[in-house]
Every structure is written in structure tokens, then in C-alpha cells.
Motif scaffolding. Sequence first.
Motif, PDB file in Angstrom:
ATOM      1  N   ALA A 204     -23.233  49.709 -52.200  1.00  0.00           N
ATOM      2  CA  ALA A 204     -22.792  50.722 -51.238  1.00  0.00           C
ATOM      3  C   ALA A 204     -22.096  50.108 -50.037  1.00  0.00           C
ATOM      4  N   SER A 205     -22.452  48.857 -49.705  1.00  0.00           N
ATOM      5  CA  SER A 205     -21.878  48.179 -48.530  1.00  0.00           C
ATOM      6  C   SER A 205     -20.648  47.352 -48.875  1.00  0.00           C
ATOM      7  N   PHE A 206     -20.291  47.291 -50.132  1.00  0.00           N
ATOM      8  CA  PHE A 206     -19.182  46.440 -50.546  1.00  0.00           C
ATOM      9  C   PHE A 206     -17.873  46.768 -49.827  1.00  0.00           C
ATOM     10  N   PRO A 207     -17.499  48.050 -49.684  1.00  0.00           N
ATOM     11  CA  PRO A 207     -16.267  48.349 -48.928  1.00  0.00           C
ATOM     12  C   PRO A 207     -16.314  47.847 -47.488  1.00  0.00           C
ATOM     13  N   ALA A 208     -17.485  47.943 -46.841  1.00  0.00           N
ATOM     14  CA  ALA A 208     -17.599  47.460 -45.457  1.00  0.00           C
ATOM     15  C   ALA A 208     -17.443  45.949 -45.398  1.00  0.00           C
ATOM     16  N   ILE A 209     -17.997  45.248 -46.399  1.00  0.00           N
ATOM     17  CA  ILE A 209     -17.866  43.792 -46.433  1.00  0.00           C
ATOM     18  C   ILE A 209     -16.405  43.395 -46.608  1.00  0.00           C
ATOM     19  N   ILE A 210     -15.701  44.090 -47.487  1.00  0.00           N
ATOM     20  CA  ILE A 210     -14.279  43.800 -47.694  1.00  0.00           C
ATOM     21  C   ILE A 210     -13.482  44.100 -46.436  1.00  0.00           C
ATOM     22  N   SER A 211     -13.815  45.219 -45.774  1.00  0.00           N
ATOM     23  CA  SER A 211     -13.106  45.565 -44.538  1.00  0.00           C
ATOM     24  C   SER A 211     -13.342  44.536 -43.440  1.00  0.00           C
ATOM     25  N   THR A 212     -14.525  43.904 -43.469  1.00  0.00           N
ATOM     26  CA  THR A 212     -14.825  42.865 -42.480  1.00  0.00           C
ATOM     27  C   THR A 212     -13.852  41.703 -42.594  1.00  0.00           C
ATOM     28  N   LEU A 213     -13.354  41.465 -43.803  1.00  0.00           N
ATOM     29  CA  LEU A 213     -12.370  40.397 -43.985  1.00  0.00           C
ATOM     30  C   LEU A 213     -11.131  40.645 -43.135  1.00  0.00           C
ATOM     31  N   VAL A 261       3.484  36.003 -37.675  1.00  0.00           N
ATOM     32  CA  VAL A 261       3.976  36.106 -39.056  1.00  0.00           C
ATOM     33  C   VAL A 261       2.910  35.640 -40.048  1.00  0.00           C
ATOM     34  N   VAL A 262       2.302  34.486 -39.792  1.00  0.00           N
ATOM     35  CA  VAL A 262       1.304  33.938 -40.716  1.00  0.00           C
ATOM     36  C   VAL A 262       0.053  34.808 -40.731  1.00  0.00           C
ATOM     37  N   ALA A 263      -0.368  35.298 -39.559  1.00  0.00           N
ATOM     38  CA  ALA A 263      -1.540  36.181 -39.502  1.00  0.00           C
ATOM     39  C   ALA A 263      -1.284  37.477 -40.273  1.00  0.00           C
ATOM     40  N   THR A 264      -0.067  38.007 -40.186  1.00  0.00           N
ATOM     41  CA  THR A 264       0.291  39.207 -40.944  1.00  0.00           C
ATOM     42  C   THR A 264       0.243  38.933 -42.440  1.00  0.00           C
ATOM     43  N   ALA A 265       0.739  37.770 -42.853  1.00  0.00           N
ATOM     44  CA  ALA A 265       0.698  37.403 -44.268  1.00  0.00           C
ATOM     45  C   ALA A 265      -0.744  37.307 -44.770  1.00  0.00           C
ATOM     46  N   MET A 266      -1.631  36.706 -43.967  1.00  0.00           N
ATOM     47  CA  MET A 266      -3.040  36.614 -44.344  1.00  0.00           C
ATOM     48  C   MET A 266      -3.667  38.008 -44.445  1.00  0.00           C
ATOM     49  N   LYS A 268      -2.141  40.851 -45.098  1.00  0.00           N
ATOM     50  CA  LYS A 268      -1.608  41.518 -46.286  1.00  0.00           C
ATOM     51  C   LYS A 268      -2.285  41.001 -47.553  1.00  0.00           C
ATOM     52  N   LEU A 269      -2.587  39.706 -47.585  1.00  0.00           N
ATOM     53  CA  LEU A 269      -3.285  39.133 -48.734  1.00  0.00           C
ATOM     54  C   LEU A 269      -4.691  39.727 -48.859  1.00  0.00           C
ATOM     55  N   VAL A 270      -5.377  39.897 -47.738  1.00  0.00           N
ATOM     56  CA  VAL A 270      -6.710  40.508 -47.750  1.00  0.00           C
ATOM     57  C   VAL A 270      -6.627  41.958 -48.225  1.00  0.00           C
ATOM     58  N   VAL A 271      -5.618  42.697 -47.776  1.00  0.00           N
ATOM     59  CA  VAL A 271      -5.429  44.084 -48.209  1.00  0.00           C
ATOM     60  C   VAL A 271      -5.184  44.141 -49.719  1.00  0.00           C
TER      61      VAL A 271
END
Length: 281
Positions: A204-213, A261-266, A268-271
Motif C-alpha cells: 500500500a505504501s509503494f507509491p509513496a516510496i516511489i514518490s519519495t524518489l 539540466v542534469v537534475a531535470t534529467a534525473m 525524468k528518469l525517476v518518473v
Amino acid sequence: MIQHKSDELLPSQHQSHKLLEELHTTYLKRQRKHRSHVFSVQMALLVVFFALWEVAGRLKWIDVLLFSYPSKVFAQIWRDMISGELWGHLGVTVGETIVGFILGTLFGTLLAVVIWWSPFLSKVLDPYLVVFNSMPKVALGPIFIVMFGAGFTAIVVTTLSITVIITTLVVYNSFNEVDPNLVKVVRTFGGSRSQMFRKVILPASFPAIISTLKVNVGMAWVGVIVGEFLVAKMGLGYLIIYGFQVFNFTLVLSSLLIIAVVATAMYKLVVYLERKLLKHR
């Protein structure tokens, strides 16, 4: 007669299935169109921002010593790329950020699990977590430098001091917000705390963990740049400090632009990873 009714149902079922497929296809097209529209507006705003910045700099509407303008910033980046000077600084900062990002997410999640597992420990540590989260991490930097030396380790630990606490608080709160009825069902059937965590709490918490990334991408960059301000002799944070010292604000802004730019790329990779992982749940 029963066979006749069954034969009549098959075309109806086929039509319903076809209608659902058409609705789903229409929905996906609408979503793609919406994302394309959002991206177009984002790019338009970015182009307008750089265009206005360039015009303001050329016409001296702003102080070019402090704010420079895009053509000078891009020229600075190009020179540093061609000379090879940029790559070493970029590699150091990105490496520190990735390590801090991964370790911060991992340790923070594990700490949240430990706290959830022990209600007594949760009550004991709760005020300390809040206080430590409110402390300015820049003030802790000199302590980390003395403890771990002026280098990679001190910068990563500074990053962890930010990412671990944020991750712990977010993930632990997501554990506590799981539907209590689901927990009661597991307890009713005699499930252990371990089974409750594996079967109910964690999924149930998996989406929250992913969002934390997503949050940790920004927090990791903040931690690394703060650490580099204090101690580094390499990295984008070092270039920013050096630019301030020699009044080369074009170098400062070019470093900030590269970080963006690099932070945006990271991010987008997490998304992308979020979509892939949640898609198969």
C-alpha cells in the motif's frame, strides 16, 4: 434453445469489448495530446524566458555583471566543454549526487521500517527526527568535515543528513496512513506483524516510496552542492564558489544551468521508473 441464447450473447459481448477498446484508445490519445500540449507550453515559456533575459542583458536593462545573459552563459559552457574542464567537475558532482540519492533513499526507508516495527521506538525517536530535520545542515557540515575528512565522504554524509530524514518521515507517515480495515483483516485471520507488513503495509505504501524518489532528487542535489561549498576542490559547487570569488558570475550561472539540466534529467528518469514499476503492480 439454450444454445440459441448463448449464440446471441456472443456478438453482444464482442461489441462491448470492442467499445471498451475504442474508449481506451480514445482516452490514451487524449492523454498523449494533453502531455504534448503541456510540454509545448513548458518549452514556450522557457524560450520566452531566455529571449527576455537575452534582450534585457543586451539592452542593459539588467546588470550584466551580476546576471550576464544566455549567449554569454552558453558560450562559457561551450568553452568549458571543448577544453574538457567541465567534464571532471560534472562527473564528481553527479557521482556524489547519485551515491547520496541511492543511500539516502535506502537508509531512510529502512529506518522508517524499523520505527514502524517498534511503536515504542517510534515514540522515542519522533521528537528527535523532527528536531534534526529542522536543523540547518550547513551548520553540520564543518562537523562532518572534521569527522570524515575534506573529501567525498564528508560531502555524501552531508547529503545523507538531508535525504535520510526526509525519506524516513515521508515513508513512515505513509505506513501509518494505510487503510486500518486492511490491517484489521490480517489481524483477524491471525497474521503476524511480519505478514501484515509484507502483505498490506509495504504494497500500500509503494507509491509513496516511489514518490519519495522524486523529492530525494532535489534534496540530494542540495546536499551535494552545500557539501561542495564547504570543502570541495572539484565539482559544480566548487565552480559556483570560485565564480563568486573572482566575480565571474557567468561561470556561476553556467554552473547553475548545468545543475538544472542534469537534475531535470534525473527527475525524468525517476518518473520513467515510477511508470514502469507502478504499471506492473
